[in-house]
Design a protein around this motif. Structure first.
Motif, PDB file in Angstrom:
ATOM      1  N   ASP A  76       4.953  -8.430 -32.976  1.00 40.61           N
ATOM      2  CA  ASP A  76       6.140  -9.245 -32.700  1.00 40.61           C
ATOM      3  C   ASP A  76       6.024  -9.819 -31.290  1.00 40.61           C
ATOM      4  O   ASP A  76       6.206  -9.110 -30.297  1.00 40.61           O
ATOM      5  CB  ASP A  76       7.394  -8.374 -32.844  1.00 40.61           C
ATOM      6  N   PRO A  94      10.972 -17.752 -39.173  1.00 38.43           N
ATOM      7  CA  PRO A  94      11.343 -16.592 -40.007  1.00 38.43           C
ATOM      8  C   PRO A  94      11.249 -16.924 -41.480  1.00 38.43           C
ATOM      9  O   PRO A  94      11.733 -17.962 -41.933  1.00 38.43           O
ATOM     10  CB  PRO A  94      12.794 -16.313 -39.583  1.00 38.43           C
ATOM     11  N   GLN A  95      10.595 -16.047 -42.226  1.00 39.60           N
ATOM     12  CA  GLN A  95      10.402 -16.239 -43.657  1.00 39.60           C
ATOM     13  C   GLN A  95      11.231 -15.218 -44.434  1.00 39.60           C
ATOM     14  O   GLN A  95      11.235 -14.034 -44.091  1.00 39.60           O
ATOM     15  CB  GLN A  95       8.919 -16.082 -44.023  1.00 39.60           C
ATOM     16  N   VAL A 149       1.921  -5.291 -37.795  1.00 38.24           N
ATOM     17  CA  VAL A 149       2.904  -6.330 -37.476  1.00 38.24           C
ATOM     18  C   VAL A 149       3.005  -6.429 -35.960  1.00 38.24           C
ATOM     19  O   VAL A 149       3.293  -5.432 -35.284  1.00 38.24           O
ATOM     20  CB  VAL A 149       4.291  -6.012 -38.079  1.00 38.24           C
ATOM     21  N   LEU A 174       4.025 -12.424 -35.613  1.00 34.24           N
ATOM     22  CA  LEU A 174       5.297 -13.125 -35.787  1.00 34.24           C
ATOM     23  C   LEU A 174       5.935 -13.408 -34.433  1.00 34.24           C
ATOM     24  O   LEU A 174       5.690 -12.695 -33.456  1.00 34.24           O
ATOM     25  CB  LEU A 174       6.251 -12.278 -36.634  1.00 34.24           C
ATOM     26  N   TYR A 227       9.205 -13.313 -34.139  1.00 34.10           N
ATOM     27  CA  TYR A 227      10.546 -12.788 -34.384  1.00 34.10           C
ATOM     28  C   TYR A 227      10.403 -11.357 -34.895  1.00 34.10           C
ATOM     29  O   TYR A 227       9.342 -10.986 -35.420  1.00 34.10           O
ATOM     30  CB  TYR A 227      11.289 -13.647 -35.413  1.00 34.10           C
ATOM     31  N   LEU A 273      10.510  -8.286 -37.342  1.00 33.87           N
ATOM     32  CA  LEU A 273      10.543  -8.087 -38.789  1.00 33.87           C
ATOM     33  C   LEU A 273      11.470  -6.932 -39.158  1.00 33.87           C
ATOM     34  O   LEU A 273      12.116  -6.951 -40.202  1.00 33.87           O
ATOM     35  CB  LEU A 273       9.130  -7.819 -39.308  1.00 33.87           C
ATOM     36  N   MET A 295       9.756 -11.406 -46.011  1.00 29.47           N
ATOM     37  CA  MET A 295       8.428 -11.304 -45.413  1.00 29.47           C
ATOM     38  C   MET A 295       7.702  -9.996 -45.745  1.00 29.47           C
ATOM     39  O   MET A 295       6.501 -10.015 -46.030  1.00 29.47           O
ATOM     40  CB  MET A 295       8.530 -11.492 -43.895  1.00 29.47           C
ATOM     41  N   PRO A 296       8.351  -8.828 -45.717  1.00 33.25           N
ATOM     42  CA  PRO A 296       7.627  -7.595 -46.064  1.00 33.25           C
ATOM     43  C   PRO A 296       7.029  -7.660 -47.473  1.00 33.25           C
ATOM     44  O   PRO A 296       5.872  -7.274 -47.681  1.00 33.25           O
ATOM     45  CB  PRO A 296       8.706  -6.512 -45.953  1.00 33.25           C
TER      46      PRO A 296
END
Length: 321
Positions: free
Chosen positions: A158, A83-84, A156, A121, A123, A125, A87-88
């Motif tokens: 997930d 997780p960053q 995106v 990702l 995870y 978002l 991110m958006p």
């Protein structure tokens, strides 16, 4: 044979970001973007084919995939298992850089190509907004929903939500064109070093009818058995796992610090509240004592109330207590 986890950016770039595997990349992108007929991507040019060699501390350059398609689009694919923060905004920033870099000095703005960001990702978002595993974003007018421009597009995907859907609604999931590729990305867990055998059997089944899936499985196998590649993979994995451990450690330290501060603040607030209550209680006892002494000296309730600026009822209540 132990297959390497394709969610690792190092492995992802190897399989989907190399000119020798162009047919796999095009099939992958067409599936993710739901391209069919005349909209299909039939050729790509890779813009960042270099693959920075891993060091023992796992440091490396960016391992994204950037291509320019025969349709004149630029597509940026990023995969993240950690997780960053922000991110958006980060994806929007990367899109802006890629979009603006397409324009040379003196060229018209209408020559800028459509630029597509694909974020894969492991995870969610937007966990409070949706439980879908594939979401698509454009800029649209709020009321009438027409596009500002078709040059901006975000996807995106997930993988954590894909796994949930896969286990509960497999028949429904298999209606989406991207499911074989997301299955391939999800089949191996780098932390446990285990493969989901059920997922792999599904892939083997579809490989019997889809040439690109068969090629991808064969290339995946070749990359996984290559000793030099496995070493670089292990170095990258070690670095990423260390990053995950650091994130967890920071989160736990933050929780402990927050709890400590909360207790200290609560204790301080308790002391303040206790002091306040004590002062109020002392003031009340002082008023009662004054009223009693004035009454003992023969002053009437009306006189006491007038002197102390109280109602007669308030005076009587304190004389009773």
């Amino acid at each position: 044979m132990q297959y390497l986890d394709l969610k690792m950016d190092f492995m992802f770039k190897q399989l989907f970001g190399h000119p020798s595997r162009k047919s796999i990349t095009m099939a992958f992108l067409n599936a993710l973007l739901h391209r069919t007929g005349d909209d299909r991507i039939v050729d790509v040019q890779f813009e960042n084919t270099e693959l920075t060699k891993e060091t023992e501390d796992g440091e490396t350059g960016r391992l994204d995939v950037i291509v320019r398609t025969n349709l004149g689009e630029r597509i940026h694919v990023e995969i993240q298992i950690i997780p960053q923060y922000g991110m958006p905004e980060r994806l929007l920033y990367y899109w802006a850089r890629l979009f603006s870099s397409s324009l040379s000095k003196g060229e018209r703005y209408d020559t800028l190509p459509p630029t597509i960001m694909i974020a894969i990702l492991n995870y969610p978002l937007f966990p409070h907004e949706t439980d879908r595993f594939h979401t698509v974003f454009h800029i649209r007018e709020d009321e009438e929903q027409f596009l500002w421009s078709d040059h901006l597009e975000f996807h995106v995907l997930d993988l954590s939500q894909f796994m949930v859907k896969w286990k509960k609604y497999r028949r429904e999931v298999k209606q989406s064109p991207e499911w074989p590729w997301l299955t391939m990305l999800s089949a191996v867990d780098s932390r446990t070093k285990r493969m989901d055998e059920d997922m792999f059997r599904e892939l083997e089944g579809i490989a019997m009818t889809e040439q690109e899936i068969l090629e991808a499985l064969e290339e995946w196998h070749s990359l996984s058995v290559d000793p030099e590649n496995r070493y670089a993979y292990e170095m990258r994995l070690k670095w990423l796992l260390d990053q995950l451990s650091n994130i967890r450690g920071s989160r736990e330290e933050g929780l402990k610090e927050g709890l400590k501060k909360g207790l200290e603040q609560g204790r301080e607030e308790g002391l303040k509240e206790g002091l306040k209550e004590g002062l109020e209680k002392g003031r009340e006892e002082g008023i009662k004592g004054t009223i009693r002494k004035m009454s003992e000296k023969g002053m009437s309730v009306a006189e006491i109330a007038n002197i102390l600026d109280m109602t007669e009822e308030e005076v009587r209540e304190r004389l009773k207590s």
